[in-house]
Design an enzyme around this catalytic site. Sequence first.
Site, PDB file in Angstrom:
ATOM      1  CD  GLU A  97     -18.385  77.650 -58.061  1.00  0.00           C
ATOM      2  OE1 GLU A  97     -19.565  77.401 -57.807  1.00  0.00           O
ATOM      3  OE2 GLU A  97     -17.520  77.843 -57.183  1.00  0.00           O
ATOM      4  CG  HIS A  99     -26.467  78.708 -49.823  1.00  0.00           C
ATOM      5  ND1 HIS A  99     -26.180  79.747 -50.668  1.00  0.00           N
ATOM      6  CD2 HIS A  99     -25.587  77.729 -50.089  1.00  0.00           C
ATOM      7  CE1 HIS A  99     -25.130  79.407 -51.394  1.00  0.00           C
ATOM      8  NE2 HIS A  99     -24.751  78.201 -51.064  1.00  0.00           N
ATOM      9  CG  ASP A 122     -22.112  80.061 -58.130  1.00  0.00           C
ATOM     10  OD1 ASP A 122     -22.873  81.040 -58.048  1.00  0.00           O
ATOM     11  OD2 ASP A 122     -21.586  79.523 -57.144  1.00  0.00           O
ATOM     12  CB  CYS A 172     -21.140  69.142 -56.265  1.00  0.00           C
ATOM     13  SG  CYS A 172     -20.272  70.681 -56.524  1.00  0.00           S
TER      14      CYS A 172
HETATM   15  C1  PEP Z   1     -22.700  75.535 -57.327  1.00  0.00           C
HETATM   16  O1  PEP Z   1     -22.448  76.713 -57.568  1.00  0.00           O
HETATM   17  O2  PEP Z   1     -23.303  74.775 -58.117  1.00  0.00           O
HETATM   18  C2  PEP Z   1     -22.312  74.945 -56.023  1.00  0.00           C
HETATM   19  C3  PEP Z   1     -22.419  73.663 -55.802  1.00  0.00           C
HETATM   20  O3  PEP Z   1     -21.870  75.810 -55.081  1.00  0.00           O
HETATM   21  P1  PEP Z   1     -22.805  76.763 -54.185  1.00  0.00           P
HETATM   22  O4  PEP Z   1     -24.229  76.416 -54.496  1.00  0.00           O
HETATM   23  O5  PEP Z   1     -22.447  76.504 -52.771  1.00  0.00           O
HETATM   24  O6  PEP Z   1     -22.425  78.111 -54.662  1.00  0.00           O
HETATM   25 MG    MG Z   2     -21.044  77.771 -56.334  1.00  0.00          MG
END
Ligand code: PEP
Ligand code: MG
Length: 764
Positions: free
Chosen positions: A611, A370, A635, A682
């Site tokens: 995901e 993150h 993910d 995303c």
């Molecule tokens: C992902 O898993 O690609 C996603 C956009 O969610 P996060 O990165 O917040 O797990």
């Molecule tokens: Mg994710």
Amino acid sequence: MILDTLRNIVGQVGRARDLNAALSAIVHGVRTTLNVAVSSVYLLPRAQVGQVNARLVLMANEGLAAEAVGQVSMALDEGLVGLVAQRAEPLNLADAPLHPRYKHIDNIGEEPYHAFLGAPIVLRGEVLGVLVVQDREPRHFSDDQESFLVTLAAQLASSIVQAEISDAVMPASANRTSLLSSEPLRGVPGASGVAFGVAVVMYPLADLEGVPDRVCDDPKQELARLRAAREAVREDFVALRKSMAKRVSEEECALFDAFAMMLDSESLLQGMERRILDGQWAPSALRDTVREYAALFAGMDDDYLRQRGDDVRDLGSRILEHLQDVEGFAREYPLRTILVGREITVTHLASVPDGRLAGIVSARGSSSSHVALLARALGVPAVMGASDLPIERLDRRELCLDGYRGAVHVEPTGVLREALERLVGEEVQLSAELATLRDEPAITPDGASVHLYVNVGLLADMAPADNVGAEGIGLYRTEIPFQVRDHFPGEDEQTRVYREVLAAYAPRPAILRTLDVGGDKPLSYFPIIEDNPFLGWRGMRLTLDHPDIFLTQVRAMLTANVGLDNLRILLPMISGVGELDEALELIVRARNELREEGLLIAEVPVGVMIEVPSAVYQIDALAKRVDFLSVGTNDLTQYLLAVDRNNARVAPLYDSLHPAVLRAIAEIVAGGQRAACPVSVCGELAGDPLGALVLLGFGIDSLSMSAGSLPRIKRVIRSVPLERARSLAHAALDCERGEDVRQLLRDALRGYGLGSLVRSDEDI
Ligand code: PEP
Ligand code: MG
């Protein structure tokens, strides 16, 4: 017994101040444990690791002529030591001179020794050196001795690299070993860009091992600080003893007296004072003294005495706590701050004053952690997973981060500096060029359009997101406002945050994702302890078990949307239709409750994150239940390839352009099209120029990414015709490896004059 000895040697090496001390600890430990005449360590200079013409250098030894150290070297095809390195296998010989590869070296005093045992030192598949023991009488070393040496060599590899790197980044005035040249420290790319700045090491409070080196200008003041901290600890002990006296026996209370005696120990005190007078600041003088004493105790045979090592460490942490109190712990952030730490957190980022953050280097984590996502949102380079980073040596040093290659240069000079400065210049120019695209549409030269959205989390990202001309928010990670608080935000508090987000973008759509905590996204006030957090209680699973949390959040979202009407809700970590149906029912319930309370609540589109691999195989059943699909490639990659997205050790395997991941995405797009349900991506792949190109070819409807990436992606879309992207996507699906996909797409982008968007090692 053997295990204890191993642990001891590994511990001593880990705590050594520099490479020489580390190597001396190894040869001494091995020689005494195996009771042999000679023990040596040979290493390859770092720049030569993996090369056929590399030469092994004798770096430390006990038993041979002292002058040989640093002088004797051999090629990989020379001698028995070379053979061990060449084959990367141990070699146990009763009579070494009889072996055809035996090579006599003059004047080092090796003649009397016959028995030979060598074990390679290997790290991540590369041979770094060889550990050797020799003895006078011809005999085979026993199985136990062989396995001891092999196990030790395996455990030492990363400590040796640490010590080497640590030496190499010593300030220019200090001693440097010659094994490392101007090699950068390596991690993995976290956020692209190249930047110079000053390192600010973030370390947890009262964590002795995390204390960075810092020079002190005023030893008198440091000594006073140290004394004040010791006094404060003494007072703590008196108070603790008093309060414990009521609860435990006098004998147990004596522990505090032992601590107090240790606190007054002349040698401990002198050790700290000497280091301060030598120019160290109090915390690192304390750290090194504690290390020295803890190592002394740890090396003792008596169990009771060994445990006193922990007491010294505990005492050290207590003194440190007070030193930090005295310090008031106000950190200064230079104008161009590069945050450096074992683990940089969202809260660390938030503590840097506006406009001062120039980059991030984290020893843990990977490109989809993150902090890396946030670095991209803020448009600063990040290097993640730099696990060999000598953090303590970097505070206040000038660094140059290369976020494209995942490299950190410490105080670069000469031609290297010029090359890096040129890259920084090109970056500035690229940003200026990209800025001109702000109001241009994302349309391919043959007229196909792709919607470009931004991913946001901190309110601080909102402005940059608006500057890049996004069509809306494609992913608002609601866990981030949850993470920076010390309690679950209530319904009103959440409503205010969501209202601000929605209002900033209205009438453009904003997709708010429901809470996705668990896995690598902890809440300090809601600890979840699990053996396998990524396979555990995470995202939707947790909120369905806590409908109170989920309902509060959905109610806050729906209320924030009143009068704005641009909300869309996204559900994370769905692994089957059961979870989706349950979540959809709760959303209806929240809506009905609010309506009953008299609010004018609109119907809002609901989407689901794809995901988890099972969701790919249930795409039709999921798509018909929702209004849109959003692929979470971060993910999806982790779960399809079984590679923890934050584990630096397996980071080279984490590849969202792996053909298996691409095939899964193609399946999802096809499923979405069958159900007339729009599909967006995303995950980070959407913000990678190579990823965006292949996604465009798959026929994706929209892409959502960090604000920092959006202009680059718009440039890709405006340069490559859809037809060409389609044929590239087809070709990519036929590739067998991620590298081949990357090569194919990189060459294509270079063909469109977009080489500056996809830098690689060839550029420097
Ligand atoms: C992902 O898993 O690609 C996603 C956009 O969610 P996060 O990165 O917040 O797990
Ligand atoms: Mg994710």
